[in-house]
Write a protein that holds these residues in place. Structure first.
Motif, PDB file in Angstrom:
ATOM      1  N   ASN A   1     -17.452  48.971  47.705  1.00 20.41           N
ATOM      2  CA  ASN A   1     -17.045  50.321  48.079  1.00 20.41           C
ATOM      3  C   ASN A   1     -16.044  50.925  47.092  1.00 20.41           C
ATOM      4  O   ASN A   1     -15.737  52.105  47.170  1.00 20.41           O
ATOM      5  N   GLU A   2     -15.540  50.128  46.165  1.00 20.60           N
ATOM      6  CA  GLU A   2     -14.636  50.628  45.141  1.00 20.60           C
ATOM      7  C   GLU A   2     -15.399  51.190  43.932  1.00 20.60           C
ATOM      8  O   GLU A   2     -14.806  51.794  43.053  1.00 20.60           O
ATOM      9  N   LEU A   3     -16.697  50.976  43.904  1.00 30.37           N
ATOM     10  CA  LEU A   3     -17.537  51.492  42.817  1.00 30.37           C
ATOM     11  C   LEU A   3     -18.143  52.826  43.222  1.00 30.37           C
ATOM     12  O   LEU A   3     -18.363  53.087  44.407  1.00 30.37           O
ATOM     13  N   SER A   4     -18.444  53.627  42.247  1.00 29.07           N
ATOM     14  CA  SER A   4     -19.144  54.882  42.537  1.00 29.07           C
ATOM     15  C   SER A   4     -20.577  54.562  42.959  1.00 29.07           C
ATOM     16  O   SER A   4     -21.123  53.509  42.598  1.00 29.07           O
ATOM     17  N   PRO A   5     -21.205  55.451  43.718  1.00 26.00           N
ATOM     18  CA  PRO A   5     -22.610  55.218  44.093  1.00 26.00           C
ATOM     19  C   PRO A   5     -23.506  55.006  42.871  1.00 26.00           C
ATOM     20  O   PRO A   5     -24.408  54.173  42.905  1.00 26.00           O
ATOM     21  N   ALA A   6     -23.243  55.715  41.798  1.00 25.63           N
ATOM     22  CA  ALA A   6     -24.056  55.550  40.582  1.00 25.63           C
ATOM     23  C   ALA A   6     -23.889  54.151  40.001  1.00 25.63           C
ATOM     24  O   ALA A   6     -24.869  53.504  39.593  1.00 25.63           O
ATOM     25  N   ASP A   7     -22.645  53.648  39.962  1.00 19.42           N
ATOM     26  CA  ASP A   7     -22.400  52.299  39.435  1.00 19.42           C
ATOM     27  C   ASP A   7     -23.026  51.233  40.331  1.00 19.42           C
ATOM     28  O   ASP A   7     -23.590  50.256  39.850  1.00 19.42           O
ATOM     29  N   ARG A   8     -22.920  51.403  41.651  1.00 19.04           N
ATOM     30  CA  ARG A   8     -23.552  50.443  42.575  1.00 19.04           C
ATOM     31  C   ARG A   8     -25.059  50.423  42.362  1.00 19.04           C
ATOM     32  O   ARG A   8     -25.685  49.368  42.319  1.00 19.04           O
ATOM     33  N   GLY A   9     -25.642  51.612  42.205  1.00 21.43           N
ATOM     34  CA  GLY A   9     -27.084  51.694  41.980  1.00 21.43           C
ATOM     35  C   GLY A   9     -27.494  51.031  40.677  1.00 21.43           C
ATOM     36  O   GLY A   9     -28.486  50.300  40.628  1.00 21.43           O
ATOM     37  N   ALA A  10     -26.724  51.251  39.636  1.00 24.20           N
ATOM     38  CA  ALA A  10     -27.036  50.647  38.338  1.00 24.20           C
ATOM     39  C   ALA A  10     -26.950  49.125  38.416  1.00 24.20           C
ATOM     40  O   ALA A  10     -27.802  48.420  37.860  1.00 24.20           O
ATOM     41  N   MET A  11     -25.934  48.614  39.112  1.00 25.79           N
ATOM     42  CA  MET A  11     -25.804  47.158  39.245  1.00 25.79           C
ATOM     43  C   MET A  11     -26.967  46.586  40.058  1.00 25.79           C
ATOM     44  O   MET A  11     -27.489  45.525  39.740  1.00 25.79           O
ATOM     45  N   ALA A  12     -27.361  47.285  41.108  1.00 29.49           N
ATOM     46  CA  ALA A  12     -28.476  46.805  41.933  1.00 29.49           C
ATOM     47  C   ALA A  12     -29.765  46.743  41.130  1.00 29.49           C
ATOM     48  O   ALA A  12     -30.515  45.771  41.215  1.00 29.49           O
ATOM     49  N   TRP A  13     -30.026  47.766  40.321  1.00 30.36           N
ATOM     50  CA  TRP A  13     -31.263  47.795  39.534  1.00 30.36           C
ATOM     51  C   TRP A  13     -31.261  46.759  38.419  1.00 30.36           C
ATOM     52  O   TRP A  13     -32.312  46.296  37.988  1.00 30.36           O
ATOM     53  N   SER A  14     -30.080  46.370  37.943  1.00 30.94           N
ATOM     54  CA  SER A  14     -30.014  45.392  36.851  1.00 30.94           C
ATOM     55  C   SER A  14     -29.598  44.008  37.358  1.00 30.94           C
ATOM     56  O   SER A  14     -29.154  43.172  36.589  1.00 30.94           O
ATOM     57  N   PHE A  15     -29.758  43.756  38.644  1.00 32.78           N
ATOM     58  CA  PHE A  15     -29.273  42.534  39.281  1.00 32.78           C
ATOM     59  C   PHE A  15     -29.695  41.265  38.544  1.00 32.78           C
ATOM     60  O   PHE A  15     -28.890  40.385  38.295  1.00 32.78           O
ATOM     61  N   LYS A  16     -30.956  41.153  38.177  1.00 35.07           N
ATOM     62  CA  LYS A  16     -31.434  39.923  37.532  1.00 35.07           C
ATOM     63  C   LYS A  16     -30.719  39.626  36.225  1.00 35.07           C
ATOM     64  O   LYS A  16     -30.548  38.470  35.860  1.00 35.07           O
ATOM     65  N   SER A  17     -30.261  40.647  35.530  1.00 29.09           N
ATOM     66  CA  SER A  17     -29.620  40.407  34.239  1.00 29.09           C
ATOM     67  C   SER A  17     -28.207  39.847  34.369  1.00 29.09           C
ATOM     68  O   SER A  17     -27.704  39.227  33.443  1.00 29.09           O
ATOM     69  N   TRP A  18     -27.526  40.067  35.490  1.00 29.78           N
ATOM     70  CA  TRP A  18     -26.160  39.545  35.634  1.00 29.78           C
ATOM     71  C   TRP A  18     -26.028  38.500  36.734  1.00 29.78           C
ATOM     72  O   TRP A  18     -24.946  38.000  36.997  1.00 29.78           O
ATOM     73  N   ASP A  19     -27.132  38.112  37.365  1.00 27.57           N
ATOM     74  CA  ASP A  19     -27.109  37.114  38.442  1.00 27.57           C
ATOM     75  C   ASP A  19     -27.244  35.711  37.863  1.00 27.57           C
ATOM     76  O   ASP A  19     -28.321  35.146  37.798  1.00 27.57           O
ATOM     77  N   VAL A  20     -26.124  35.121  37.468  1.00 31.17           N
ATOM     78  CA  VAL A  20     -26.168  33.796  36.830  1.00 31.17           C
ATOM     79  C   VAL A  20     -26.576  32.698  37.799  1.00 31.17           C
ATOM     80  O   VAL A  20     -27.045  31.646  37.383  1.00 31.17           O
ATOM     81  N   ASP A  21     -26.412  32.904  39.101  1.00 32.31           N
ATOM     82  CA  ASP A  21     -26.793  31.892  40.096  1.00 32.31           C
ATOM     83  C   ASP A  21     -28.244  32.008  40.530  1.00 32.31           C
ATOM     84  O   ASP A  21     -28.693  31.252  41.375  1.00 32.31           O
ATOM     85  N   GLN A  22     -28.982  32.962  39.989  1.00 33.53           N
ATOM     86  CA  GLN A  22     -30.388  33.190  40.361  1.00 33.53           C
ATOM     87  C   GLN A  22     -30.545  33.313  41.877  1.00 33.53           C
ATOM     88  O   GLN A  22     -31.396  32.678  42.500  1.00 33.53           O
ATOM     89  N   LEU A  23     -29.723  34.155  42.476  1.00 30.54           N
ATOM     90  CA  LEU A  23     -29.709  34.319  43.922  1.00 30.54           C
ATOM     91  C   LEU A  23     -31.064  34.734  44.472  1.00 30.54           C
ATOM     92  O   LEU A  23     -31.530  34.187  45.472  1.00 30.54           O
ATOM     93  N   GLU A  24     -31.711  35.664  43.812  1.00 26.48           N
ATOM     94  CA  GLU A  24     -33.004  36.143  44.311  1.00 26.48           C
ATOM     95  C   GLU A  24     -34.019  35.003  44.397  1.00 26.48           C
ATOM     96  O   GLU A  24     -34.721  34.855  45.400  1.00 26.48           O
ATOM     97  N   GLU A  25     -34.069  34.158  43.380  1.00 20.08           N
ATOM     98  CA  GLU A  25     -35.003  33.032  43.386  1.00 20.08           C
ATOM     99  C   GLU A  25     -34.618  32.010  44.464  1.00 20.08           C
ATOM    100  O   GLU A  25     -35.477  31.442  45.130  1.00 20.08           O
ATOM    101  N   ARG A  26     -33.318  31.782  44.642  1.00 24.81           N
ATOM    102  CA  ARG A  26     -32.876  30.825  45.669  1.00 24.81           C
ATOM    103  C   ARG A  26     -33.199  31.331  47.071  1.00 24.81           C
ATOM    104  O   ARG A  26     -33.593  30.552  47.935  1.00 24.81           O
ATOM    105  N   VAL A  27     -33.087  32.634  47.295  1.00 22.26           N
ATOM    106  CA  VAL A  27     -33.434  33.201  48.600  1.00 22.26           C
ATOM    107  C   VAL A  27     -34.923  33.013  48.864  1.00 22.26           C
ATOM    108  O   VAL A  27     -35.331  32.637  49.971  1.00 22.26           O
ATOM    109  N   GLU A  28     -35.746  33.232  47.848  1.00 21.82           N
ATOM    110  CA  GLU A  28     -37.192  33.042  48.003  1.00 21.82           C
ATOM    111  C   GLU A  28     -37.526  31.579  48.298  1.00 21.82           C
ATOM    112  O   GLU A  28     -38.366  31.288  49.156  1.00 21.82           O
ATOM    113  N   ARG A  29     -36.880  30.646  47.588  1.00 29.60           N
ATOM    114  CA  ARG A  29     -37.128  29.221  47.839  1.00 29.60           C
ATOM    115  C   ARG A  29     -36.706  28.838  49.250  1.00 29.60           C
ATOM    116  O   ARG A  29     -37.396  28.077  49.938  1.00 29.60           O
TER     117      ARG A  29
END
Length: 83
Positions: free
Chosen positions: A4-32
């Motif tokens: 909530n400290e980020l602007s909506p534009a910054d939150r959106g940009a981070m969400a769209w680029s999630f795979k590039s900064w997700d060092v823990d591969q969260l999306e893949e772990r959730v799928e597994r």
């Protein structure tokens, strides 16, 4: 920094680029995790992070948001109830 400290534009940009900064591969772990819970041989799982880096809560929160259709606020409230 909290989302909530980020602007909506910054939150959106981070969400769209999630795979590039997700060092823990969260999306893949959730799928597994989903596959293990709902695959051909469903399992009951205990999730524990031996590192102490909050990855257990991160995984449980991400799973709840994706597959249980809970908002972050709902997941956070449930977590507080359990502690």
């Amino acid at each position: 920094m909290q989302p909530n400290e980020l602007s909506p534009a910054d939150r959106g940009a981070m969400a769209w680029s999630f795979k590039s900064w997700d060092v823990d591969q969260l999306e893949e772990r959730v799928e597994r995790l989903h596959e293990q819970l709902h695959g051909e041989d469903p399992k009951i799982l205990l999730i524990h992070c031996s590192c102490g880096c909050d990855r257990t809560g991160q995984l449980a929160t991400a799973y709840s948001m994706r597959y249980l259709n809970m908002s972050f606020t709902e997941v956070f409230s449930k977590n507080k109830e359990m502690t």
